[in-house]
Scaffold this motif. Structure first.
Motif, PDB file in Angstrom:
ATOM      1  N   MET A 136       0.841  -1.194   0.000  1.00 26.74           N
ATOM      2  CA  MET A 136       0.000   0.000   0.000  1.00 26.74           C
ATOM      3  C   MET A 136       0.877   1.245   0.000  1.00 26.74           C
ATOM      4  SD  MET A 136      -2.980  -1.009   2.710  1.00 26.74           S
ATOM      5  CE  MET A 136      -4.276  -2.169   2.292  1.00 26.74           C
ATOM      6  N   THR A 137       1.269   1.709  -1.180  1.00 23.55           N
ATOM      7  CA  THR A 137       2.149   2.867  -1.299  1.00 23.55           C
ATOM      8  C   THR A 137       1.495   3.933  -2.175  1.00 23.55           C
ATOM      9  OG1 THR A 137       4.054   1.376  -1.181  1.00 23.55           O
ATOM     10  CG2 THR A 137       4.463   3.638  -1.903  1.00 23.55           C
ATOM     11  N   THR A 138       1.459   5.157  -1.674  1.00 28.89           N
ATOM     12  CA  THR A 138       0.853   6.277  -2.399  1.00 28.89           C
ATOM     13  C   THR A 138       1.940   7.278  -2.798  1.00 28.89           C
ATOM     14  OG1 THR A 138      -1.185   6.035  -1.114  1.00 28.89           O
ATOM     15  CG2 THR A 138      -0.894   8.099  -2.315  1.00 28.89           C
ATOM     16  N   VAL A 139       1.934   7.701  -4.056  1.00 28.72           N
ATOM     17  CA  VAL A 139       2.888   8.711  -4.525  1.00 28.72           C
ATOM     18  C   VAL A 139       2.151   9.756  -5.360  1.00 28.72           C
ATOM     19  CG1 VAL A 139       4.862   7.136  -4.535  1.00 28.72           C
ATOM     20  CG2 VAL A 139       3.474   7.366  -6.593  1.00 28.72           C
ATOM     21  N   GLY A 140       2.681  10.971  -5.372  1.00 28.72           N
ATOM     22  CA  GLY A 140       2.140  11.993  -6.258  1.00 28.72           C
ATOM     23  C   GLY A 140       1.671  13.246  -5.549  1.00 28.72           C
ATOM     24  N   ALA A 141       1.672  14.349  -6.287  1.00 29.47           N
ATOM     25  CA  ALA A 141       1.240  15.652  -5.771  1.00 29.47           C
ATOM     26  C   ALA A 141      -0.247  15.895  -6.007  1.00 29.47           C
ATOM     27  CB  ALA A 141       2.050  16.759  -6.441  1.00 29.47           C
TER      28      ALA A 141
END
Length: 227
Positions: A136-141
């Motif tokens: 469960m990894t979240t990336v981004g602006a």
């Protein structure tokens, strides 16, 4: 880039540099998302600093391009209205808020998975829970960017926007409402092939709305938000 306000310009530069660093690191077998991406708070890889660092990570060039385009298009206007300090605070707080909402949604999903496994298994033989959590990894602006869209829509609700592929202009307030409804639908649709953090987007907008309403009350009479 002289025409771009300082904070917006630096945010663009930092995001691009981190993306390039990610590509370089991959050539050496290093996955920066493992360290800078936002992991589930029960996972071994979680670090509280990831609530900030995840905003500068992106999953690919397209992801980076559209986020940075929206930041350039709308963020520079908000910075000109609010000033650099208030704009930077808004951007970071809404990004952190988006990550916080994403963590809550992932926790709900985690509990649902536990309940489902408990009903059919005494153990977790399908996939080790430790491995599942670290996936469960979240990336981004995007959470911060959606807050910027919300801010623009609240400051300039009747500003006409030309959005491809629509053949006619649409007012900013309807553009923002439409985007929010799409994200809400996509979030609850829970398409198995959809890896977009829709509730993080909505979380950024929620925190943005709360902060702008607070500022409107605090700065009442300044003419700050009634464009």
């Amino acid at each position: 880039m002289n025409a771009i306000p300082t904070v917006t310009k630096n945010l663009l530069i930092i995001n691009v540099l981190v993306f390039l660093a990610t590509i370089v690191a991959q050539t050496y077998g290093i996955d920066l998302a493992r360290y800078l991406g936002l992991h589930f708070f029960l996972a071994d890889n979680f670090n509280i600093a990831q609530l900030i660092t995840y905003m500068f990570m992106h999953g690919g060039f397209t992801h980076l391009f559209f986020n940075m385009f929206a930041l350039w298009m709308f963020g520079r206007i908000l910075e000109q209205v609010w000033g650099p300090k208030r704009f930077l605070f808004y951007y970071l707080l809404c990004g952190i808020g988006a990550g916080f909402i994403q963590e809550i949604v992932q926790y709900i999903h985690y509990e649902m998975v536990l309940s489902a496994y408990d009903s059919v298994n005494t153990g977790y033989s399908v996939i080790p829970m430790k491995e599942y959590l670290n996936m469960m990894t979240t990336v981004g602006a995007s959470g911060a960017v959606y807050a910027i869209l919300l801010g623009f829509g609240m400051l300039f609700p009747n500003q006409p926007l030309f959005i491809f592929p629509l053949p006619f202009p649409i007012k900013a307030k309807y553009f923002v409402i439409g985007y929010a409804l799409i994200e809400l639908y996509a979030g609850f649709a829970n398409n198995p092939g959809d890896n977009v953090a829709h509730f993080a987007h909505l979380g950024g907008m929620i925190f943005g709305f709360i902060l702008i309403m607070y500022w409107r009350k605090k700065d009442k009479g300044n003419g700050y938000y009634y464009n």
